[in-house]
Design an enzyme around this catalytic site. Structure first.
Site, PDB file in Angstrom:
ATOM      1  N   ASP A   1      16.196  -2.657  -0.053  1.00  0.00           N
ATOM      2  CA  ASP A   1      14.939  -3.402  -0.177  1.00  0.00           C
ATOM      3  C   ASP A   1      14.161  -2.738  -1.302  1.00  0.00           C
ATOM      4  O   ASP A   1      14.472  -1.606  -1.703  1.00  0.00           O
ATOM      5  CB  ASP A   1      14.145  -3.351   1.139  1.00  0.00           C
ATOM      6  CG  ASP A   1      12.971  -4.330   1.181  1.00  0.00           C
ATOM      7  OD1 ASP A   1      12.742  -5.041   0.181  1.00  0.00           O
ATOM      8  OD2 ASP A   1      12.266  -4.371   2.210  1.00  0.00           O
ATOM      9  N   SER A   2      13.137  -3.417  -1.774  1.00  0.00           N
ATOM     10  CA  SER A   2      12.280  -2.771  -2.762  1.00  0.00           C
ATOM     11  C   SER A   2      11.488  -1.639  -2.126  1.00  0.00           C
ATOM     12  O   SER A   2      11.186  -0.640  -2.776  1.00  0.00           O
ATOM     13  CB  SER A   2      11.329  -3.791  -3.393  1.00  0.00           C
ATOM     14  OG  SER A   2      10.461  -4.339  -2.410  1.00  0.00           O
TER      15      SER A   2
ATOM     16  N   GLY B   1       8.790  -9.366  -5.374  1.00  0.00           N
ATOM     17  CA  GLY B   1       8.318 -10.736  -5.208  1.00  0.00           C
ATOM     18  C   GLY B   1       7.881 -11.424  -6.483  1.00  0.00           C
ATOM     19  O   GLY B   1       8.283 -12.567  -6.746  1.00  0.00           O
TER      20      GLY B   1
ATOM     21  N   CYS C   1      15.540  -7.749   2.862  1.00  0.00           N
ATOM     22  CA  CYS C   1      14.451  -8.328   2.077  1.00  0.00           C
ATOM     23  C   CYS C   1      14.695  -9.817   1.928  1.00  0.00           C
ATOM     24  O   CYS C   1      15.780 -10.220   1.494  1.00  0.00           O
ATOM     25  CB  CYS C   1      14.386  -7.660   0.705  1.00  0.00           C
ATOM     26  SG  CYS C   1      13.244  -8.417  -0.463  1.00  0.00           S
TER      27      CYS C   1
ATOM     28  N   CYS D   1       8.658 -12.378   6.244  1.00  0.00           N
ATOM     29  CA  CYS D   1       8.818 -11.244   5.325  1.00  0.00           C
ATOM     30  C   CYS D   1       9.108 -10.034   6.190  1.00  0.00           C
ATOM     31  O   CYS D   1       8.438  -9.817   7.206  1.00  0.00           O
ATOM     32  CB  CYS D   1       7.547 -11.040   4.492  1.00  0.00           C
ATOM     33  SG  CYS D   1       7.547  -9.514   3.497  1.00  0.00           S
ATOM     34  N   THR D   2      10.101  -9.257   5.813  1.00  0.00           N
ATOM     35  CA  THR D   2      10.504  -8.143   6.676  1.00  0.00           C
ATOM     36  C   THR D   2       9.394  -7.110   6.848  1.00  0.00           C
ATOM     37  O   THR D   2       9.331  -6.433   7.879  1.00  0.00           O
ATOM     38  CB  THR D   2      11.763  -7.466   6.121  1.00  0.00           C
ATOM     39  OG1 THR D   2      11.553  -7.087   4.750  1.00  0.00           O
ATOM     40  CG2 THR D   2      12.958  -8.413   6.188  1.00  0.00           C
ATOM     41  N   HIS D   3       8.505  -6.986   5.868  1.00  0.00           N
ATOM     42  CA  HIS D   3       7.375  -6.058   6.024  1.00  0.00           C
ATOM     43  C   HIS D   3       6.493  -6.429   7.220  1.00  0.00           C
ATOM     44  O   HIS D   3       5.925  -5.549   7.876  1.00  0.00           O
ATOM     45  CB  HIS D   3       6.506  -6.056   4.763  1.00  0.00           C
ATOM     46  CG  HIS D   3       7.034  -5.225   3.642  1.00  0.00           C
ATOM     47  ND1 HIS D   3       8.094  -5.636   2.852  1.00  0.00           N
ATOM     48  CD2 HIS D   3       6.658  -4.009   3.166  1.00  0.00           C
ATOM     49  CE1 HIS D   3       8.338  -4.700   1.941  1.00  0.00           C
ATOM     50  NE2 HIS D   3       7.479  -3.710   2.106  1.00  0.00           N
TER      51      HIS D   3
END
Length: 273
Positions: free
Chosen positions: A7-8, A40, A70, A177-179
């Site tokens: 992921d970022s 993004g 992500c 969104c995974t966050h």
């Protein structure tokens, strides 16, 4: 067993903990891209390039599966990742949990980044898996960045703004969104505020558990939640071996993995949720 996640930023933490829940004995490789974040706003080609770079860094550590933790990278980079890495390294993408959310009927709200909200990709998932269900797409500007930075005030403001756009009678919220899974309970509280007592509790639908289960299926491994915990954790920051970012430790998921990273031990993963 060794499973890598990319992921970022720290949006991969929920999926990493979900893997630990199913297989506490799995070694983990977490490959983040602080030099290139956020992904993004980047073009699809840029996202693909950065995703390939962190995937290659993770692949050098010999994992048996690679989870793309992500949503943005799954949309834009999954074909390129699979073309380069499979069949030797199975690649598992992350898809918003619209199908299970819609299975319970509406209304359903999908919280996602502004770039994803209203996109052809998300509209296609709604058409395929939520046809006939009342769905509201809710943009969440700034929420992923606030979570990434563990900025408490910014998280509360972004969650409150998105909750104000969410129908009061919503039955389910998709965390697109995974966050967002890192602040799931804050989202539940905000969406439930002012809700009629007669309505059922709001169900939140993230992707972490399904992604972890699919990774095990792809490598032919069965869940073994009682297995002896592994202390194997490798953290890569834009290819450089390091420790978890400090912001990760603001969340239960990060603290759980940080215990492995710093102390060589791990608490039972069932304590996270």
């Amino acid at each position: 067993m060794k499973i890598a996640l990319i992921d970022s930023g720290i949006g991969l933490l929920p999926a990493a903990v979900a893997v630990r829940r199913l297989r506490p004995d799995a070694e983990l490789v977490l490959s983040l891209d602080p030099d290139g974040m956020p992904w993004g706003p980047r073009t699809p080609g840029d996202v693909t390039g950065h995703a390939l770079a962190v995937a290659r860094a993770a692949g050098a550590h010999g994992p048996e599966a690679l989870i793309v933790g992500c949503n943005t990278a799954s949309v834009h980079a999954l074909p390129a990742l699979r073309a380069e890495l499979e069949p030797g390294l199975p690649v598992i993408g992350t898809v918003p949990a619209i199908k299970p959310a819609a299975a319970g009927g509406g209304p359903v709200a999908i919280w996602a980044t502004p770039a994803t909200t209203g996109s052809a990709y998300q509209r296609g998932l709604i058409r395929d898996f939520a046809d006939g269900v009342d769905v509201t797409e809710v943009p969440c500007p700034g929420l992923a960045a606030a979570v990434e930075q563990a900025d408490e005030r910014a998280i509360d403001e972004a969650v409150a703004a998105a909750a104000a756009l969410t129908p009061r009678d919503v039955r389910a919220v998709v965390l697109g969104c995974t966050h967002y899974e890192l602040v799931a309970e804050r989202i539940r509280t905000a969406v439930s505020a002012g809700r009629a007592d007669a309505l059922p509790p709001v169900a939140l639908h993230g992707s972490a558990g399904a992604v972890a289960a699919q990774a095990l299926r792809r490598i032919g491994a069965a869940p073994a939640p009682a297995a002896a915990p592994s202390t194997g954790l490798t953290v890569l920051l834009s290819g450089r071996e390091s420790s978890l970012p400090e912001a990760a430790l603001a969340y239960a998921e990060g603290r759980l993995l940080g215990a492995v990273d710093l102390l060589g031990s791990v608490d039972p993963v069932t304590s996270v949720y």
